[in-house]
Design a protein around this motif. Structure first.
Motif, PDB file in Angstrom:
ATOM      1  N   PHE A  39       0.885  -1.163   0.000  1.00  0.00           N
ATOM      2  CA  PHE A  39       0.000   0.000   0.000  1.00  0.00           C
ATOM      3  C   PHE A  39       0.927   1.219   0.000  1.00  0.00           C
ATOM      4  CE2 PHE A  39      -2.658  -3.353   1.717  1.00  0.00           C
ATOM      5  CZ  PHE A  39      -3.865  -3.138   1.070  1.00  0.00           C
ATOM      6  N   LEU A  40       0.970   1.939  -1.113  1.00  0.00           N
ATOM      7  CA  LEU A  40       2.028   2.910  -1.361  1.00  0.00           C
ATOM      8  C   LEU A  40       1.503   4.335  -1.497  1.00  0.00           C
ATOM      9  CD1 LEU A  40       5.082   3.361  -2.050  1.00  0.00           C
ATOM     10  CD2 LEU A  40       4.452   2.976  -4.446  1.00  0.00           C
ATOM     11  N   ASP A  41       1.946   5.186  -0.599  1.00  0.00           N
ATOM     12  CA  ASP A  41       1.704   6.626  -0.751  1.00  0.00           C
ATOM     13  C   ASP A  41       2.694   7.165  -1.785  1.00  0.00           C
ATOM     14  OD1 ASP A  41       0.677   9.166  -0.300  1.00  0.00           O
ATOM     15  OD2 ASP A  41       2.029   9.572   1.366  1.00  0.00           O
ATOM     16  N   LEU A  42       2.377   8.301  -2.396  1.00  0.00           N
ATOM     17  CA  LEU A  42       3.246   8.844  -3.444  1.00  0.00           C
ATOM     18  C   LEU A  42       4.125   9.975  -2.962  1.00  0.00           C
ATOM     19  CD1 LEU A  42       0.863   8.831  -6.543  1.00  0.00           C
ATOM     20  CD2 LEU A  42       2.422   7.051  -5.738  1.00  0.00           C
ATOM     21  N   HIS A  43       3.577  10.896  -2.174  1.00  0.00           N
ATOM     22  CA  HIS A  43       4.356  12.052  -1.724  1.00  0.00           C
ATOM     23  C   HIS A  43       5.072  11.700  -0.426  1.00  0.00           C
ATOM     24  CE1 HIS A  43       3.308  15.504  -4.416  1.00  0.00           C
ATOM     25  NE2 HIS A  43       2.569  14.530  -4.882  1.00  0.00           N
ATOM     26  N   ILE A  76      -0.992  -1.154  -4.478  1.00  0.00           N
ATOM     27  CA  ILE A  76      -2.213  -0.347  -4.418  1.00  0.00           C
ATOM     28  C   ILE A  76      -1.790   1.038  -3.948  1.00  0.00           C
ATOM     29  CG2 ILE A  76      -4.432   0.004  -3.270  1.00  0.00           C
ATOM     30  CD1 ILE A  76      -4.717  -3.036  -3.101  1.00  0.00           C
ATOM     31  N   VAL A  77      -1.991   2.035  -4.792  1.00  0.00           N
ATOM     32  CA  VAL A  77      -1.604   3.404  -4.467  1.00  0.00           C
ATOM     33  C   VAL A  77      -2.634   4.018  -3.523  1.00  0.00           C
ATOM     34  CG1 VAL A  77      -1.317   5.731  -5.421  1.00  0.00           C
ATOM     35  CG2 VAL A  77      -0.304   3.771  -6.591  1.00  0.00           C
ATOM     36  N   GLU A 127       1.397  -0.329 -13.887  1.00  0.00           N
ATOM     37  CA  GLU A 127       0.627  -1.551 -13.620  1.00  0.00           C
ATOM     38  C   GLU A 127       0.264  -1.706 -12.148  1.00  0.00           C
ATOM     39  OE1 GLU A 127       2.834  -4.779 -15.366  1.00  0.00           O
ATOM     40  OE2 GLU A 127       2.283  -4.181 -17.399  1.00  0.00           O
ATOM     41  N   VAL A 128      -0.094  -0.600 -11.496  1.00  0.00           N
ATOM     42  CA  VAL A 128      -0.601  -0.727 -10.132  1.00  0.00           C
ATOM     43  C   VAL A 128      -1.968  -1.396 -10.177  1.00  0.00           C
ATOM     44  CG1 VAL A 128       0.672   1.331  -9.405  1.00  0.00           C
ATOM     45  CG2 VAL A 128      -1.729   1.546 -10.077  1.00  0.00           C
ATOM     46  N   VAL A 129      -2.317  -2.059  -9.101  1.00  0.00           N
ATOM     47  CA  VAL A 129      -3.593  -2.767  -9.034  1.00  0.00           C
ATOM     48  C   VAL A 129      -4.759  -1.788  -8.978  1.00  0.00           C
ATOM     49  CG1 VAL A 129      -5.003  -4.321  -7.623  1.00  0.00           C
ATOM     50  CG2 VAL A 129      -2.567  -4.774  -7.924  1.00  0.00           C
ATOM     51  N   ASP A 130      -4.606  -0.748  -8.182  1.00  0.00           N
ATOM     52  CA  ASP A 130      -5.668   0.250  -8.042  1.00  0.00           C
ATOM     53  C   ASP A 130      -5.060   1.545  -7.518  1.00  0.00           C
ATOM     54  OD1 ASP A 130      -8.181   1.404  -8.105  1.00  0.00           O
ATOM     55  OD2 ASP A 130      -9.154  -0.272  -7.082  1.00  0.00           O
ATOM     56  N   TYR A 131      -5.827   2.615  -7.644  1.00  0.00           N
ATOM     57  CA  TYR A 131      -5.369   3.962  -7.288  1.00  0.00           C
ATOM     58  C   TYR A 131      -6.434   4.564  -6.384  1.00  0.00           C
ATOM     59  CZ  TYR A 131      -3.110   8.512  -8.253  1.00  0.00           C
ATOM     60  OH  TYR A 131      -2.431   9.710  -8.157  1.00  0.00           O
ATOM     61  N   LEU A 132      -6.160   4.592  -5.069  1.00  0.00           N
ATOM     62  CA  LEU A 132      -7.154   5.031  -4.089  1.00  0.00           C
ATOM     63  C   LEU A 132      -6.875   6.452  -3.636  1.00  0.00           C
ATOM     64  CD1 LEU A 132      -7.398   1.844  -1.847  1.00  0.00           C
ATOM     65  CD2 LEU A 132      -8.484   2.314  -4.045  1.00  0.00           C
ATOM     66  N   LEU A 133      -7.913   7.283  -3.663  1.00  0.00           N
ATOM     67  CA  LEU A 133      -7.780   8.672  -3.240  1.00  0.00           C
ATOM     68  C   LEU A 133      -8.210   8.834  -1.786  1.00  0.00           C
ATOM     69  CD1 LEU A 133      -9.143  10.575  -6.381  1.00  0.00           C
ATOM     70  CD2 LEU A 133      -6.771  10.430  -5.612  1.00  0.00           C
ATOM     71  N   ARG A 176     -13.998   0.878  -0.390  1.00  0.00           N
ATOM     72  CA  ARG A 176     -13.166   1.109  -1.586  1.00  0.00           C
ATOM     73  C   ARG A 176     -11.874   0.294  -1.505  1.00  0.00           C
ATOM     74  NH1 ARG A 176     -11.174   0.968  -5.547  1.00  0.00           N
ATOM     75  NH2 ARG A 176     -10.548   2.573  -7.044  1.00  0.00           N
ATOM     76  N   LEU A 177     -11.315   0.183  -0.307  1.00  0.00           N
ATOM     77  CA  LEU A 177     -10.117  -0.631  -0.157  1.00  0.00           C
ATOM     78  C   LEU A 177     -10.428  -2.098  -0.405  1.00  0.00           C
ATOM     79  CD1 LEU A 177      -7.154  -0.308   2.111  1.00  0.00           C
ATOM     80  CD2 LEU A 177      -8.437  -2.429   2.336  1.00  0.00           C
ATOM     81  N   VAL A 178     -11.555  -2.569   0.081  1.00  0.00           N
ATOM     82  CA  VAL A 178     -11.951  -3.963  -0.158  1.00  0.00           C
ATOM     83  C   VAL A 178     -12.094  -4.220  -1.655  1.00  0.00           C
ATOM     84  CG1 VAL A 178     -13.784  -5.668   0.165  1.00  0.00           C
ATOM     85  CG2 VAL A 178     -13.071  -4.226   2.073  1.00  0.00           C
ATOM     86  N   GLN A 179     -12.668  -3.257  -2.360  1.00  0.00           N
ATOM     87  CA  GLN A 179     -12.814  -3.384  -3.810  1.00  0.00           C
ATOM     88  C   GLN A 179     -11.453  -3.519  -4.489  1.00  0.00           C
ATOM     89  OE1 GLN A 179     -14.787  -0.030  -5.568  1.00  0.00           O
ATOM     90  NE2 GLN A 179     -14.699  -0.851  -7.643  1.00  0.00           N
ATOM     91  N   ALA A 180     -10.478  -2.735  -4.030  1.00  0.00           N
ATOM     92  CA  ALA A 180      -9.132  -2.796  -4.606  1.00  0.00           C
ATOM     93  C   ALA A 180      -8.479  -4.147  -4.324  1.00  0.00           C
ATOM     94  CB  ALA A 180      -8.280  -1.665  -4.036  1.00  0.00           C
ATOM     95  N   VAL A 181      -8.589  -4.619  -3.087  1.00  0.00           N
ATOM     96  CA  VAL A 181      -7.995  -5.905  -2.723  1.00  0.00           C
ATOM     97  C   VAL A 181      -8.616  -7.041  -3.526  1.00  0.00           C
ATOM     98  CG1 VAL A 181      -7.740  -7.581  -0.842  1.00  0.00           C
ATOM     99  CG2 VAL A 181      -7.292  -5.151  -0.418  1.00  0.00           C
TER     100      VAL A 181
END
Length: 234
Positions: free
Chosen positions: A54-58, A78-79, A94-100, A107-112
């Motif tokens: 689970f990766l933050d960008l900044h 998962i971003v 090719e990230v799995v999903d991009y969560l804001l 929403r996290l469950v949907q990404a997983v």
């Protein structure tokens, strides 16, 4: 099915705590660690099997996508970010999903659930750092991001809260401490010869008991580093 081993790389304590709470609600996930920056996350990846980040960008020091580009076989990602403008780059990587943020549990469950747990690449590809000749990262220099190939680094000089990175034909100054740079470059052969100097072993042209020479530049060997330096070059 074995649990999916995951880590969180996130510098905001509250955001990390929320993600941790969400992950603990999902039995298919096993949280191995939380890291406030990518450098510590990279160090963990070198020594541990991880399936998902689970990766933050900044992030401080090394930004999320710059970190991701240093991995030859990265885990699934998962971003988690507050910035929507990097979504295209994320999916190109090719990230799995991009969560804001703020991220809802549903929403996290949907990404997983997008993860294909039976895909061999999820479990079987090792995390490897790109070869020295191609490995690079971007450093913040005068409000710009400057691309540096690690194979171009001759040596690193400490300037207290900053370091001067001496390259083939140029230098840059960026806000890092030398110990942090040493961790970042741990995938290539860098040798600490002094509390203020870190040198690329392959670039050393001569040495003695008291100095290292790189392209006619002489660098001192610290008293406490002499035995270690000698063992590296014997």
């Amino acid at each position: 099915m074995d649990p999916i081993k995951c880590i969180i790389i996130e510098d905001e304590p509250l955001a990390a705590e929320i993600l941790q709470d969400y992950i603990l609600e999902l039995p298919q996930l096993q949280l191995l660690g939380i890291f406030p920056d990518a450098i510590y996350g990279l160090d963990f990846l070198r020594n541990n099997g991880v399936d998902l980040i689970f990766l933050d960008l900044h992030l401080p020091k090394l930004k999320g996508f710059d970190f991701l580009k240093t991995l030859k076989y990265p885990p699934k990602v998962i971003v988690t970010t507050a910035y929507h403008q990097y979504a295209i780059e994320g999916f190109e990587l090719e990230v799995v999903d991009y969560l804001l943020k703020p991220i809802e549990f549903s929403r996290l469950v949907q990404a997983v659930n997008k993860l294909d747990f039976d895909t061999p690449t999820l479990k079987k590809k090792p995390v490897q750092v790109i070869s020295d000749a191609n490995k690079f990262t971007f450093f913040n220099v005068n409000k710009k991001k400057v691309k540096v190939y690690f194979d171009d680094i001759l040596y690193v000089e400490s300037l207290k809260e900053y370091v001067k990175i001496h390259l083939s034909g140029s230098t840059i100054i960026t806000k890092f401490q030398i110990g942090e740079i040493e961790k970042l470059l741990s995938g290539i052969e860098m040798v600490r010869i002094h509390r203020s100097f870190l040198v690329a072993k392959s670039k050393v042209t001569a040495y003695s008991s008291s100095i290292i020479e790189i392209n006619k530049t002489e660098l001192p060997i610290g008293r406490s580093y002499k035995k270690m330096v000698q063992s590296c070059f014997e």
